[in-house]
Design a protein around this motif. Structure first.
Motif, PDB file in Angstrom:
ATOM      1  N   PHE A   1       0.835  -1.205   0.000  1.00 19.91           N
ATOM      2  CA  PHE A   1       0.000   0.000   0.000  1.00 19.91           C
ATOM      3  C   PHE A   1       0.869   1.254   0.000  1.00 19.91           C
ATOM      4  O   PHE A   1       0.574   2.223  -0.716  1.00 19.91           O
ATOM      5  N   TYR A   2       1.941   1.229   0.779  1.00 19.49           N
ATOM      6  CA  TYR A   2       2.837   2.375   0.841  1.00 19.49           C
ATOM      7  C   TYR A   2       3.490   2.637  -0.512  1.00 19.49           C
ATOM      8  O   TYR A   2       3.583   3.786  -0.965  1.00 19.49           O
ATOM      9  N   ASP A   3       3.916   1.540  -1.194  1.00 19.81           N
ATOM     10  CA  ASP A   3       4.537   1.705  -2.520  1.00 19.81           C
ATOM     11  C   ASP A   3       3.533   2.253  -3.519  1.00 19.81           C
ATOM     12  O   ASP A   3       3.871   3.121  -4.349  1.00 19.81           O
ATOM     13  N   SER A   4       2.296   1.740  -3.484  1.00 17.40           N
ATOM     14  CA  SER A   4       1.269   2.225  -4.413  1.00 17.40           C
ATOM     15  C   SER A   4       0.969   3.693  -4.173  1.00 17.40           C
ATOM     16  O   SER A   4       0.829   4.475  -5.125  1.00 17.40           O
ATOM     17  N   LEU A   5       0.883   4.065  -2.892  1.00 20.74           N
ATOM     18  CA  LEU A   5       0.611   5.463  -2.569  1.00 20.74           C
ATOM     19  C   LEU A   5       1.757   6.359  -3.004  1.00 20.74           C
ATOM     20  O   LEU A   5       1.533   7.464  -3.528  1.00 20.74           O
ATOM     21  N   ARG A   6       2.980   5.875  -2.843  1.00 20.42           N
ATOM     22  CA  ARG A   6       4.133   6.667  -3.271  1.00 20.42           C
ATOM     23  C   ARG A   6       4.143   6.839  -4.782  1.00 20.42           C
ATOM     24  O   ARG A   6       4.424   7.935  -5.299  1.00 20.42           O
ATOM     25  N   ASP A   7       3.866   5.738  -5.520  1.00 29.28           N
ATOM     26  CA  ASP A   7       3.842   5.833  -6.985  1.00 29.28           C
ATOM     27  C   ASP A   7       2.751   6.784  -7.455  1.00 29.28           C
ATOM     28  O   ASP A   7       2.948   7.565  -8.400  1.00 29.28           O
ATOM     29  N   TRP A   8       1.588   6.718  -6.798  1.00 31.29           N
ATOM     30  CA  TRP A   8       0.484   7.595  -7.184  1.00 31.29           C
ATOM     31  C   TRP A   8       0.862   9.054  -6.937  1.00 31.29           C
ATOM     32  O   TRP A   8       0.591   9.917  -7.783  1.00 31.29           O
ATOM     33  N   ALA A   9       1.471   9.329  -5.809  1.00 32.65           N
ATOM     34  CA  ALA A   9       1.873  10.701  -5.511  1.00 32.65           C
ATOM     35  C   ALA A   9       2.932  11.185  -6.496  1.00 32.65           C
ATOM     36  O   ALA A   9       2.902  12.334  -6.951  1.00 32.65           O
ATOM     37  N   TYR A  10       3.862  10.293  -6.854  1.00 33.36           N
ATOM     38  CA  TYR A  10       4.912  10.672  -7.797  1.00 33.36           C
ATOM     39  C   TYR A  10       4.311  11.018  -9.161  1.00 33.36           C
ATOM     40  O   TYR A  10       4.703  12.007  -9.792  1.00 33.36           O
ATOM     41  N   VAL A  11       3.348  10.202  -9.622  1.00 37.63           N
ATOM     42  CA  VAL A  11       2.704  10.454 -10.930  1.00 37.63           C
ATOM     43  C   VAL A  11       1.957  11.778 -10.898  1.00 37.63           C
ATOM     44  O   VAL A  11       2.023  12.564 -11.856  1.00 37.63           O
ATOM     45  N   GLN A  12       1.238  12.037  -9.805  1.00 34.21           N
ATOM     46  CA  GLN A  12       0.482  13.273  -9.718  1.00 34.21           C
ATOM     47  C   GLN A  12       1.395  14.488  -9.767  1.00 34.21           C
ATOM     48  O   GLN A  12       1.110  15.475 -10.452  1.00 34.21           O
ATOM     49  N   VAL A  13       2.497  14.404  -9.053  1.00 38.50           N
ATOM     50  CA  VAL A  13       3.441  15.525  -9.054  1.00 38.50           C
ATOM     51  C   VAL A  13       4.057  15.709 -10.448  1.00 38.50           C
ATOM     52  O   VAL A  13       4.192  16.839 -10.947  1.00 38.50           O
ATOM     53  N   ALA A  14       4.431  14.586 -11.090  1.00 38.05           N
ATOM     54  CA  ALA A  14       5.056  14.674 -12.417  1.00 38.05           C
ATOM     55  C   ALA A  14       4.103  15.241 -13.448  1.00 38.05           C
ATOM     56  O   ALA A  14       4.481  16.088 -14.285  1.00 38.05           O
ATOM     57  N   VAL A  15       2.843  14.791 -13.436  1.00 40.25           N
ATOM     58  CA  VAL A  15       1.856  15.287 -14.404  1.00 40.25           C
ATOM     59  C   VAL A  15       1.600  16.781 -14.195  1.00 40.25           C
ATOM     60  O   VAL A  15       1.544  17.563 -15.143  1.00 40.25           O
ATOM     61  N   THR A  16       1.463  17.155 -12.929  1.00 41.81           N
ATOM     62  CA  THR A  16       1.200  18.571 -12.638  1.00 41.81           C
ATOM     63  C   THR A  16       2.377  19.442 -13.053  1.00 41.81           C
ATOM     64  O   THR A  16       2.195  20.542 -13.610  1.00 41.81           O
ATOM     65  N   TRP A  17       3.567  18.968 -12.783  1.00 38.87           N
ATOM     66  CA  TRP A  17       4.758  19.725 -13.150  1.00 38.87           C
ATOM     67  C   TRP A  17       4.865  19.886 -14.668  1.00 38.87           C
ATOM     68  O   TRP A  17       5.178  20.972 -15.171  1.00 38.87           O
ATOM     69  N   ALA A  18       4.579  18.775 -15.413  1.00 33.96           N
ATOM     70  CA  ALA A  18       4.633  18.844 -16.881  1.00 33.96           C
ATOM     71  C   ALA A  18       3.569  19.787 -17.423  1.00 33.96           C
ATOM     72  O   ALA A  18       3.803  20.531 -18.398  1.00 33.96           O
ATOM     73  N   TYR A  19       2.406  19.805 -16.826  1.00 36.07           N
ATOM     74  CA  TYR A  19       1.312  20.682 -17.268  1.00 36.07           C
ATOM     75  C   TYR A  19       1.720  22.144 -17.128  1.00 36.07           C
ATOM     76  O   TYR A  19       1.515  22.940 -18.041  1.00 36.07           O
ATOM     77  N   TRP A  20       2.280  22.505 -16.000  1.00 41.83           N
ATOM     78  CA  TRP A  20       2.664  23.893 -15.792  1.00 41.83           C
ATOM     79  C   TRP A  20       3.829  24.300 -16.672  1.00 41.83           C
ATOM     80  O   TRP A  20       3.900  25.456 -17.111  1.00 41.83           O
ATOM     81  N   ARG A  21       4.705  23.360 -16.986  1.00 48.32           N
ATOM     82  CA  ARG A  21       5.828  23.699 -17.881  1.00 48.32           C
ATOM     83  C   ARG A  21       5.321  23.967 -19.290  1.00 48.32           C
ATOM     84  O   ARG A  21       5.789  24.898 -19.951  1.00 48.32           O
ATOM     85  N   ARG A  22       4.376  23.145 -19.769  1.00 45.54           N
ATOM     86  CA  ARG A  22       3.837  23.390 -21.105  1.00 45.54           C
ATOM     87  C   ARG A  22       3.059  24.707 -21.154  1.00 45.54           C
ATOM     88  O   ARG A  22       3.119  25.426 -22.145  1.00 45.54           O
ATOM     89  N   LYS A  23       2.358  24.982 -20.060  1.00 46.49           N
ATOM     90  CA  LYS A  23       1.582  26.208 -20.040  1.00 46.49           C
ATOM     91  C   LYS A  23       2.477  27.440 -20.049  1.00 46.49           C
ATOM     92  O   LYS A  23       2.178  28.433 -20.713  1.00 46.49           O
ATOM     93  N   ASP A  24       3.606  27.378 -19.349  1.00 44.37           N
ATOM     94  CA  ASP A  24       4.533  28.513 -19.305  1.00 44.37           C
ATOM     95  C   ASP A  24       5.331  28.625 -20.600  1.00 44.37           C
ATOM     96  O   ASP A  24       5.781  29.705 -20.965  1.00 44.37           O
ATOM     97  N   GLY A  25       5.545  27.454 -21.255  1.00 47.55           N
ATOM     98  CA  GLY A  25       6.337  27.499 -22.470  1.00 47.55           C
ATOM     99  C   GLY A  25       5.567  27.971 -23.667  1.00 47.55           C
ATOM    100  O   GLY A  25       6.149  28.475 -24.635  1.00 47.55           O
TER     101      GLY A  25
END
Length: 242
Positions: free
Chosen positions: A218-242
């Motif tokens: 459960f801890y690994d799944s939660l960590r992977d989910w949090a990592y994906v959410q952060v990565a997607v959000t970060w990529a979204y803001w980079r495309r928006k700024d670019g």
């Protein structure tokens, strides 16, 4: 002040002195208040030992030296303006039979030494500002009309008065102290609960292999989910700024 066989007595502002044999002696008649009664004394009062200074508006404290007049039979200091406490050494007047300290401004507690005056048959402490518990003693309990002895002293308590003395005085603490105590108790309870919760989880994972596997999965799944959410959000803001 006097020899053991002499006396200083009188009423109002008048004072009469008698001395030992061989000395000059006043022999005129006069009235003396003793034991609550006016008595007429005539001739040479050679062996009477009394002190009557009543009704003189005397101020200040009753001197401690009063206890040295051990031959006194009657002491009347009423209707003056004596202040402060009744001296403890007044208990040295072992022969006194009548003691009147009424109608003064005496304060504080009644000295316990009064209960040791075995010859005392009349006592009057009325109309002062005495406080505290009335001393207990066999002699004080035998006096007639005991309540009238202490009337006019609202601060006195205990037998023979009907007013009881409080044995416990509760002093309320400030409101800030109560608030500090509540905050400290809350922190203590929260800390204990947190430590107990961690200990339960640790023991459960330590002794239950299946639960331990599920927990780490459960801890690994939660960590992977949090990592994906952060990565997607970060990529979204980079495309928006670019």
């Amino acid at each position: 002040m006097e020899s053991p066989r002499g006396s200083v007595s009188g009423t109002g502002l008048n004072t009469y002195v008698t001395q030992g044999p061989g000395d000059s002696v006043y022999s005129q008649n006069f009235w003396l208040i003793t034991k609550g009664q006016e008595r007429l004394y005539t001739g040479q009062i050679l062996y009477m030992v009394n002190l009557d200074l009543s009704c003189n508006n005397i101020t200040g404290e009753i001197p401690e030296e009063i206890g040295t007049l051990v031959a006194l039979k009657s002491l009347n200091l009423s209707w003056n303006a004596f202040t402060n406490k009744i001296p403890e050494k007044i208990g040295a007047l072992v022969q006194v039979e009548s003691l009147d300290l009424s109608h003064n401004v005496l304060s504080g507690e009644i000295p316990t030494s009064l209960s040791a005056l075995t010859s005392l048959s009349r006592l009057n402490l009325s109309y002062n500002i005495l406080t505290g518990q009335i001393p207990s003693g066999n002699q004080l309990q035998t006096l007639e009309d005991p309540e009238s002895i202490y009337v006019g002293n609202p601060g006195l308590c205990g037998p023979p008065l009907s007013k009881t003395c409080s044995t416990t005085v509760l002093i309320p603490s400030p409101l800030e102290d109560h608030e500090d105590a509540r905050d400290m108790a809350f922190i203590l309870v929260m800390s204990s609960g947190y430590a107990m919760g961690l200990w339960i989880v640790f023991c459960t994972l330590l002794f239950k292999r299946k639960w331990r596997i599920c927990w780490f999965s459960f801890y690994d799944s939660l960590r992977d989910w949090a990592y994906v959410q952060v990565a997607v959000t970060w990529a979204y803001w980079r495309r928006k700024d670019g």
